[in-house]
Motif scaffolding. Structure first.
Motif, PDB file in Angstrom:
ATOM      1  N   SER A   1      58.151 -19.289 -37.921  1.00  0.00           N
ATOM      2  CA  SER A   1      57.125 -18.488 -38.598  1.00  0.00           C
ATOM      3  C   SER A   1      57.404 -18.306 -40.078  1.00  0.00           C
ATOM      4  CB  SER A   1      57.011 -17.120 -37.920  1.00  0.00           C
ATOM      5  OG  SER A   1      58.230 -16.396 -38.024  1.00  0.00           O
ATOM      6  N   ALA A   2      58.494 -18.906 -40.582  1.00  0.00           N
ATOM      7  CA  ALA A   2      58.843 -18.740 -41.996  1.00  0.00           C
ATOM      8  C   ALA A   2      58.928 -20.079 -42.733  1.00  0.00           C
ATOM      9  CB  ALA A   2      60.168 -17.996 -42.127  1.00  0.00           C
ATOM     10  N   ASN A   3      58.524 -21.179 -42.065  1.00  0.00           N
ATOM     11  CA  ASN A   3      58.567 -22.503 -42.670  1.00  0.00           C
ATOM     12  C   ASN A   3      57.281 -23.250 -42.329  1.00  0.00           C
ATOM     13  OD1 ASN A   3      61.655 -23.016 -43.577  1.00  0.00           O
ATOM     14  ND2 ASN A   3      61.619 -21.830 -41.677  1.00  0.00           N
ATOM     15  N   THR A   4      56.669 -23.863 -43.320  1.00  0.00           N
ATOM     16  CA  THR A   4      55.429 -24.587 -43.087  1.00  0.00           C
ATOM     17  C   THR A   4      55.685 -25.884 -42.331  1.00  0.00           C
ATOM     18  OG1 THR A   4      55.612 -25.797 -45.172  1.00  0.00           O
ATOM     19  CG2 THR A   4      54.465 -23.669 -45.232  1.00  0.00           C
ATOM     20  N   ARG A   5      54.602 -26.482 -41.854  1.00  0.00           N
ATOM     21  CA  ARG A   5      54.715 -27.773 -41.183  1.00  0.00           C
ATOM     22  C   ARG A   5      55.278 -28.825 -42.132  1.00  0.00           C
ATOM     23  NH1 ARG A   5      49.273 -29.852 -38.720  1.00  0.00           N
ATOM     24  NH2 ARG A   5      48.843 -30.218 -40.921  1.00  0.00           N
ATOM     25  N   ALA A   6      54.919 -28.718 -43.410  1.00  0.00           N
ATOM     26  CA  ALA A   6      55.435 -29.673 -44.403  1.00  0.00           C
ATOM     27  C   ALA A   6      56.946 -29.586 -44.509  1.00  0.00           C
ATOM     28  CB  ALA A   6      54.798 -29.418 -45.766  1.00  0.00           C
ATOM     29  N   LEU A   7      57.505 -28.396 -44.390  1.00  0.00           N
ATOM     30  CA  LEU A   7      58.958 -28.240 -44.465  1.00  0.00           C
ATOM     31  C   LEU A   7      59.640 -28.832 -43.233  1.00  0.00           C
ATOM     32  CD1 LEU A   7      59.109 -24.662 -46.000  1.00  0.00           C
ATOM     33  CD2 LEU A   7      59.905 -26.771 -47.076  1.00  0.00           C
TER      34      LEU A   7
ATOM     35  N   VAL B   1      69.666  -5.456 -39.332  1.00  0.00           N
ATOM     36  CA  VAL B   1      71.071  -5.650 -39.692  1.00  0.00           C
ATOM     37  C   VAL B   1      71.216  -5.920 -41.182  1.00  0.00           C
ATOM     38  CG1 VAL B   1      73.100  -7.125 -39.302  1.00  0.00           C
ATOM     39  CG2 VAL B   1      71.608  -6.516 -37.392  1.00  0.00           C
ATOM     40  N   ALA B   2      70.264  -6.669 -41.747  1.00  0.00           N
ATOM     41  CA  ALA B   2      70.320  -7.065 -43.161  1.00  0.00           C
ATOM     42  C   ALA B   2      68.979  -6.775 -43.825  1.00  0.00           C
ATOM     43  CB  ALA B   2      70.678  -8.539 -43.272  1.00  0.00           C
ATOM     44  N   PRO B   3      68.727  -5.510 -44.143  1.00  0.00           N
ATOM     45  CA  PRO B   3      67.428  -5.155 -44.737  1.00  0.00           C
ATOM     46  C   PRO B   3      67.319  -5.485 -46.222  1.00  0.00           C
ATOM     47  CG  PRO B   3      68.792  -3.200 -44.527  1.00  0.00           C
ATOM     48  CD  PRO B   3      69.555  -4.319 -43.871  1.00  0.00           C
ATOM     49  N   GLY B   4      68.449  -5.563 -46.909  1.00  0.00           N
ATOM     50  CA  GLY B   4      68.439  -5.699 -48.362  1.00  0.00           C
ATOM     51  C   GLY B   4      68.426  -7.136 -48.804  1.00  0.00           C
ATOM     52  N   VAL B   5      67.326  -7.843 -48.544  1.00  0.00           N
ATOM     53  CA  VAL B   5      67.200  -9.257 -48.890  1.00  0.00           C
ATOM     54  C   VAL B   5      65.825  -9.507 -49.498  1.00  0.00           C
ATOM     55  CG1 VAL B   5      68.816 -10.032 -47.108  1.00  0.00           C
ATOM     56  CG2 VAL B   5      66.386  -9.846 -46.568  1.00  0.00           C
ATOM     57  N   SER B   6      65.682 -10.676 -50.110  1.00  0.00           N
ATOM     58  CA  SER B   6      64.406 -11.030 -50.712  1.00  0.00           C
ATOM     59  C   SER B   6      63.315 -11.218 -49.661  1.00  0.00           C
ATOM     60  CB  SER B   6      64.573 -12.319 -51.536  1.00  0.00           C
ATOM     61  OG  SER B   6      63.328 -12.786 -52.007  1.00  0.00           O
ATOM     62  N   ALA B   7      63.681 -11.843 -48.532  1.00  0.00           N
ATOM     63  CA  ALA B   7      62.700 -12.155 -47.489  1.00  0.00           C
ATOM     64  C   ALA B   7      63.264 -11.761 -46.126  1.00  0.00           C
ATOM     65  CB  ALA B   7      62.360 -13.644 -47.502  1.00  0.00           C
ATOM     66  N   PRO B   8      63.048 -10.519 -45.682  1.00  0.00           N
ATOM     67  CA  PRO B   8      63.620 -10.057 -44.408  1.00  0.00           C
ATOM     68  C   PRO B   8      63.122 -10.879 -43.224  1.00  0.00           C
ATOM     69  CG  PRO B   8      62.768  -8.215 -45.700  1.00  0.00           C
ATOM     70  CD  PRO B   8      62.285  -9.461 -46.357  1.00  0.00           C
ATOM     71  N   ALA B   9      63.999 -11.034 -42.222  1.00  0.00           N
ATOM     72  CA  ALA B   9      63.673 -11.823 -41.035  1.00  0.00           C
ATOM     73  C   ALA B   9      62.949 -10.969 -40.002  1.00  0.00           C
ATOM     74  CB  ALA B   9      64.944 -12.406 -40.431  1.00  0.00           C
ATOM     75  N   ALA B  10      61.870 -11.538 -39.450  1.00  0.00           N
ATOM     76  CA  ALA B  10      61.160 -10.841 -38.385  1.00  0.00           C
ATOM     77  C   ALA B  10      61.959 -10.858 -37.087  1.00  0.00           C
ATOM     78  CB  ALA B  10      59.797 -11.498 -38.159  1.00  0.00           C
ATOM     79  N   ARG B  11      62.747 -11.912 -36.885  1.00  0.00           N
ATOM     80  CA  ARG B  11      63.598 -12.015 -35.700  1.00  0.00           C
ATOM     81  C   ARG B  11      65.053 -12.128 -36.104  1.00  0.00           C
ATOM     82  NH1 ARG B  11      63.232 -14.702 -30.128  1.00  0.00           N
ATOM     83  NH2 ARG B  11      65.403 -15.101 -29.596  1.00  0.00           N
TER      84      ARG B  11
ATOM     85  N   ASN C   1      74.267 -24.496 -43.061  1.00  0.00           N
ATOM     86  CA  ASN C   1      73.525 -23.380 -43.636  1.00  0.00           C
ATOM     87  C   ASN C   1      73.008 -22.476 -42.526  1.00  0.00           C
ATOM     88  OD1 ASN C   1      72.061 -21.764 -45.426  1.00  0.00           O
ATOM     89  ND2 ASN C   1      70.271 -23.123 -45.403  1.00  0.00           N
ATOM     90  N   LEU C   2      73.435 -21.223 -42.535  1.00  0.00           N
ATOM     91  CA  LEU C   2      72.861 -20.216 -41.635  1.00  0.00           C
ATOM     92  C   LEU C   2      71.716 -19.569 -42.387  1.00  0.00           C
ATOM     93  CD1 LEU C   2      73.219 -18.758 -38.850  1.00  0.00           C
ATOM     94  CD2 LEU C   2      74.462 -16.988 -40.105  1.00  0.00           C
ATOM     95  N   ASP C   3      70.486 -19.809 -41.942  1.00  0.00           N
ATOM     96  CA  ASP C   3      69.350 -19.449 -42.783  1.00  0.00           C
ATOM     97  C   ASP C   3      68.075 -19.449 -41.949  1.00  0.00           C
ATOM     98  OD1 ASP C   3      67.604 -19.077 -44.951  1.00  0.00           O
ATOM     99  OD2 ASP C   3      68.619 -20.546 -46.199  1.00  0.00           O
TER     100      ASP C   3
END
Length: 312
Positions: A185-191, A243-253, A142-144
């Motif tokens: 910065s997009a995943n909690t410690r629990a994840l 590069v990919a602005p049209g998403v539900s959750a845009p990446a900061a990096r 998974n590239l994510d």
């Protein structure tokens, strides 16, 4: 075919052919080829409190795939779209899994067009249905930017890989899960704790720069040598927002495109790729079709590499 149209160059022959001129509906007994299957659904995104609109992804992706050049003689099929229009995500996933399994049974390289990342659990179920009693070693790559290992009351776009791993464990299936591009910065410690507890292999986005790419490719190829079949999932929000602005959750990096492409091609070139899907293209948020355009480019590269590997 419906949803496919584009430029026609002269002379109109194999050297100028584009995908919209080559695509056909799959028929019983048709030779193996690349077969696209849409999943028009963002019920999982809605449940995960994201920005909806990914249900329009399959149509947008077909529009951008249409003008891609045909670079070989591999057949190309469009198996239609499974839609979730009533909020019943689970039923839509089962329908998609059934249709996907039929494509795999026919020997096709299946290409899923999402839709939210809830397509991933449907893809996994389709692969399991296709494998039946067989027990090959399977890697989900998974590239994510996200693990998508959430524990939630209802399945969503944030739960598909936890669902897959729990299903695999319950049925004694040898399934591994590898994630490239995870953002701290997009995943909690629990994840992160969940990923560690489940034995997930992950590489953070800040570990996927150009200077690190050669070593990352060596590591990935070594891992690929230890499995038999691969399911590749591309959440387009793994790429930088520019590069990919049209998403539900845009990446900061995000993972740079010049790194993502070789990683994806390495997976396809292993000769073990059974299916690939792309998720989270959200056309209402996609300025100038930029996100759908880059997703189409990546699918073009992956499918060609996969068929070249199959041909030996």
């Amino acid at each position: 075919m419906e949803g496919w149209s584009g430029r026609i160059d002269l002379p109109e022959d194999a050297s100028t052919r584009r995908w919209h001129q080559w695509v056909r509906a799959p028929a019983p007994g048709a030779p193996p080829g690349t077969a696209v299957l849409g999943f028009a659904c963002d019920e999982g995104v809605r449940r995960n409190h994201g920005r909806v609109g990914a249900a329009e992804g399959p149509a947008a992706l077909r529009a951008l795939l249409s003008n891609l050049p045909v670079l070989d003689a591999v057949p190309l099929y469009d198996a239609g779209t499974i839609a979730c229009t009533d909020g019943d995500l689970e039923a839509a996933q089962r329908r998609y899994a059934e249709a996907l399994a039929a494509l795999l049974d026919a020997g096709h390289l299946a290409v899923g067009l999402g839709g939210g990342h809830e397509i991933a659990y449907a893809s996994y179920l389709g692969l399991v249905r296709h494998l039946g009693a067989r027990r090959p070693r399977v890697a989900i790559v998974n590239l994510d930017a996200h693990f998508d290992l959430r524990r939630q009351p209802q399945p969503s776009s944030g739960t598909p890989f936890l669902q897959a791993l729990e299903h695999a464990r319950a049925h004694a299936l040898p399934v591994q899960y590898w994630v490239y591009g995870v953002s701290a910065s997009a995943n909690t410690r629990a994840l992160f704790d969940t990923a560690d507890a489940l034995g997930v292999h992950y590489v953070r986005d800040d570990e996927l720069g150009l200077l690190a790419l050669p070593q990352r490719l060596v590591e990935l190829q070594a891992r690929l040598a230890e499995v038999d079949r691969v399911y590749l999932s591309l959440d387009i929000d793994a790429l930088p927002q520019a590069v990919a602005p049209g998403v539900s959750a845009p990446a900061a990096r995000g993972v740079p495109l010049e790194v993502a492409e070789p990683l994806l091609e390495a997976v396809a070139a292993s000769g073990k790729l059974a299916l690939v899907d792309v998720a989270e293209v959200c056309p209402p948020l996609d300025r100038d079709h930029a996100t759908a355009r880059v997703a189409a480019r990546l699918l073009h590269r992956v499918t060609r590499a996969a068929w070249r590997a199959r041909a030996g």
